[in-house]
Design a protein around this motif. Structure first.
Motif, PDB file in Angstrom:
ATOM      1  N   ASP A 104       3.571  10.044  -0.414  1.00 45.81           N
ATOM      2  CA  ASP A 104       4.508   9.555  -1.181  1.00 45.81           C
ATOM      3  C   ASP A 104       4.607  10.332  -2.529  1.00 45.81           C
ATOM      4  N   PRO A 105       5.220  11.217  -2.961  1.00 46.53           N
ATOM      5  CA  PRO A 105       5.274  11.818  -4.077  1.00 46.53           C
ATOM      6  C   PRO A 105       5.621  11.052  -5.521  1.00 46.53           C
ATOM      7  N   GLU A 106       6.363  10.057  -5.402  1.00 43.47           N
ATOM      8  CA  GLU A 106       6.587   9.069  -6.331  1.00 43.47           C
ATOM      9  C   GLU A 106       5.261   8.361  -6.510  1.00 43.47           C
ATOM     10  N   ALA A 107       4.567   7.790  -5.741  1.00 44.03           N
ATOM     11  CA  ALA A 107       3.306   7.296  -5.584  1.00 44.03           C
ATOM     12  C   ALA A 107       2.127   8.007  -6.638  1.00 44.03           C
ATOM     13  N   LYS A 108       2.124   9.143  -6.113  1.00 41.48           N
ATOM     14  CA  LYS A 108       1.286  10.165  -6.615  1.00 41.48           C
ATOM     15  C   LYS A 108       1.655  10.366  -8.198  1.00 41.48           C
ATOM     16  N   ALA A 120       0.748  -1.164  -0.127  1.00 45.43           N
ATOM     17  CA  ALA A 120       0.030   0.179  -0.013  1.00 45.43           C
ATOM     18  C   ALA A 120       1.070   1.323  -0.080  1.00 45.43           C
ATOM     19  N   ARG A 121       0.627   2.093  -0.868  1.00 44.64           N
ATOM     20  CA  ARG A 121       1.718   3.372  -1.002  1.00 44.64           C
ATOM     21  C   ARG A 121       0.667   4.601  -0.925  1.00 44.64           C
ATOM     22  N   ASP A 122       0.700   5.453  -0.009  1.00 43.13           N
ATOM     23  CA  ASP A 122      -0.102   6.457   0.235  1.00 43.13           C
ATOM     24  C   ASP A 122       0.073   7.909  -0.686  1.00 43.13           C
TER      25      ASP A 122
END
Length: 81
Positions: free
Chosen positions: A36-40, A30-32
């Motif tokens: 987490d700018p990379e996830a966004k 799970a990535r928030d």
């Protein structure tokens, strides 16, 4: 390949997706997207504006989809066999 669920706090569809994957025995990261700018950035690269987004290899979708979660679990089981 790993399953990733892009999520954010206070998101009922995100929580429902994670519960469904847990029930089906699917391991995921799970990535928030709020911390987490990379996830966004990855969610945006995939063409989505909201969460949850589930990604596995070339497969990805947005929103809570029990049918797609089940299909993913079935495909993972086949891959492991």
């Amino acid at each position: 390949m790993n399953v990733t669920v892009y999520t954010k706090p206070g998101c009922p569809p995100c929580d429902a997706t994670k519960r469904k994957l847990d029930k089906l025995g699917v391991s995921y990261e799970a990535r928030d997207v709020t911390t987490d700018p990379e996830a966004k950035a990855r969610v945006q690269e995939l063409g989505y504006l909201g969460t949850p987004v589930v990604e596995y290899g070339e497969t990805h979708w947005q929103g809570f989809s029990p049918d797609k979660c089940k299909q993913l679990a079935d495909n993972l089981a086949k891959d492991a066999a």
